[in-house]
Design an enzyme around this catalytic site. Structure first.
Site: not given
Ligand code: NAD
Length: 482
Positions: A179, A254, A288, A387
């Protein structure tokens, strides 16, 4: 660039989606619509899970192939995706603003690199070992594929983070429903093209788009999904952890970070500044693990502030597709709004902006924010604790090494971190004391051969390295007679 798709890749075919809605994809640099794809819904997710389930449950299929057969298929996919690497980099940069110089080094190469790495690993790793039983006879300990995986990925490194999950899951014998994030769907369609060309069995990889959390939530709760692999924000991760907890469904998370870059008092700042850029501002600050809290020793504080101010103010800000760009736009208007709110909060809490803090005057479109350095930041301040996910760094003063470590660890997060010093042994000693999943000395180069992940609110579990296979395998002991 204009990309149009009206089908989804499910069960090895391009199928007409159940949903009639579409997602419009927008360029972060120009704010122009650059593509349109179906916006999948729950029925599309059901079709994708059914296809993955059939592929997994087939008694002669993927999960029952020998490791060698699966490794060969992974190598075919690596060859197929290599052909798309340039196009993937362009699509990612167009969508999320990642400078193309970075997408060419990460998004373009990581998919094939990880496929080749896990293909080699699964060939060399025994899936069944026989041990003398401590009681009677022999015990066969098996590592069996876990099942159907829902891989939910964010927009910041969309292909790399997909393959952090996809490559080990496939190697282990799982089948996958991906997804992608709605902000970065276009590169996922290139992945589908590569899967089709690599001639993988139908249903081994399926891709279902969706807006917001609807499709992700449906996948998590779907009884046909055996494991969830999520990368994204800590807020979403908490919700998903709760849901998986209730369902007793294995999950890898993650999540976010607010890592510290500890500059020790013996550092050669001049030599360090180039890698400092990559370790603190990579991908416009939308990474991240980067060290967004700079911890500077009292006796060299002004020198550190001056070096960061000079570095940030000299960065070339511009269109993500311009090869000379060092800082592109942030991914969405919402993201820029959030960053600007943090900058305003930082000022109101008494921190001092030494450079940046505004939108670049010469760029009248695109979601740009100037690289911004805050000095005199208290570690308790909002900008030091939350963050920001944009090109904004906070410089925090410390008196001695113990205080530096204490400040570094005074965070709800624990993903990455860096230590900067003329003495690598001293760097290692300090790195050992930092509460984080991965710490770099004099730089941060992610090693795909070693585990990566977070502690505290940065996540649960690890990806990459041989350890990255484990979340996709389950152990079974078979007791054999003497
Ligand atoms: P997000 O949490 O808004 O969304 C990530 C994904 O999850 C998207 O595909 C979204 O549609 C889906 N999603 C969101 N809420 C959901 C839920 N409740 N249930 C199921 N699916 C859901 O994150 P983002 O804004 O796309 O990405 C940025 C974030 O990701 C930052 O906080 C960053 O630090 C983190 N990140 C972490 C790592 C790591 O390896 N730790 C790597 C990259 C990004």
């Amino acid at each position: 660039m204009w990309c149009f798709y009206d089908r989804l890749f499910i069960g090895g075919e391009w199928v007409r989606p159940a949903s009639t809605d579409t997602l419009q994809v927008v360029s972060a640099s120009t704010e122009e619509v650059i593509g349109s794809v179906p916006k999948g819904n729950e029925a599309d997710a059901d079709a994708a899970v059914a296809a993955a389930r059939r592929a997994f449950d087939d008694p002669t299929g993927w999960s029952n192939w020998s490791p060698d057969q699966r490794a060969d298929a992974l190598l075919r996919l690596a060859t197929a995706i290599d052909k798309y690497s340039g196009a993937i980099a362009i699509r990612v940069s167009s969508q999320n603003g990642m400078p193309s110089s970075i997408s060419k080094q990460t998004e373009a190469v990581m998919p094939a690199t990880l496929l080749r790495y896990y293909a080699g690993l699964i060939r060399d790793t025994a899936v069944e070992v026989h041990r003398p039983s401590l009681v009677y006879g022999t015990t066969a300990v098996r590592k069996e594929p876990l099942g159907v995986v829902a891989a939910i990925v964010p927009w910041n490194f969309p292909q790399s983070l997909t393959f952090f999950k996809l490559a080990p899951a496939l190697a282990a014998g799982c089948t996958v429903v991906i997804k992608p994030s709605s902000e970065t769907v276009l590169d996922a369609f290139l992945l589908a093209d590569a899967v089709e060309e690599a001639d993988l069995p139908a249903g081994v990889i399926n891709i279902v788009t969706g807006g917001g959390r609807t499709v992700g939530t449906h996948l998590i709760h779907h009884p046909g999904v055996d494991k969830v692999a999520f990368t994204g924000s800590t807020d979403a991760g908490r919700t998903i952890a709760e849901q998986c907890g209730r369902l007793l469904k294995p999950v890898t998370l993650e999540l976010g970070g607010k890592s510290a870059g500890i500059i020790l008092d013996d550092v050669d700042l001049h030599r360090s500044m180039k890698s400092m850029f990559a370790s603190t501002l990579l991908n416009n600050g939308q990474t991240c693990f980067i060290s967004t809290r700079i911890l500077a020793p009292d006796n060299r504080y002004d020198e550190v502030v001056d070096a960061f101010t000079a570095m940030a103010s000299a960065l070339r800000v511009g269109d993500a597709l311009d090869p000379k760009t060092q800082i592109g736009p942030v991914a969405t208007a919402h993201q820029r709004h959030n960053i600007e709110a943090h900058i305003a909060q930082g000022k109101s809490e008494g921190a001092r902006v030494t450079t940046g803090g505004r939108r670049p005057a010469d760029l009248d479109r695109g979601w740009f924010v100037e690289p911004t350095i805050f000095a005199d930041v208290d570690n308790k301040a909002t900008i030091a604790q939350e963050e920001i996910f944009g090109p904004v760094l906070s410089i925090i003063r410390y008196r001695d090494e113990d205080e530096a470590v204490r400040i570094a660890n005074d965070s709800v997060y624990g993903l990455g971190g860096t230590v900067w010093t003329a003495d690598p042994d001293r760097g290692l000693a300090v790195a050992r004391r930092v509460q984080a999943g991965a710490v770099g000395v004099n730089g941060f180069t992610l090693d795909h051969g070693a585990p990566f992940g977070g502690v505290k609110s940065s996540g649960l579990g690890r990806e990459l390295g041989p350890e990255g296979l484990h979340p996709y395998q389950q152990l079974k002991s078979v007791y054999l007679p003497a």
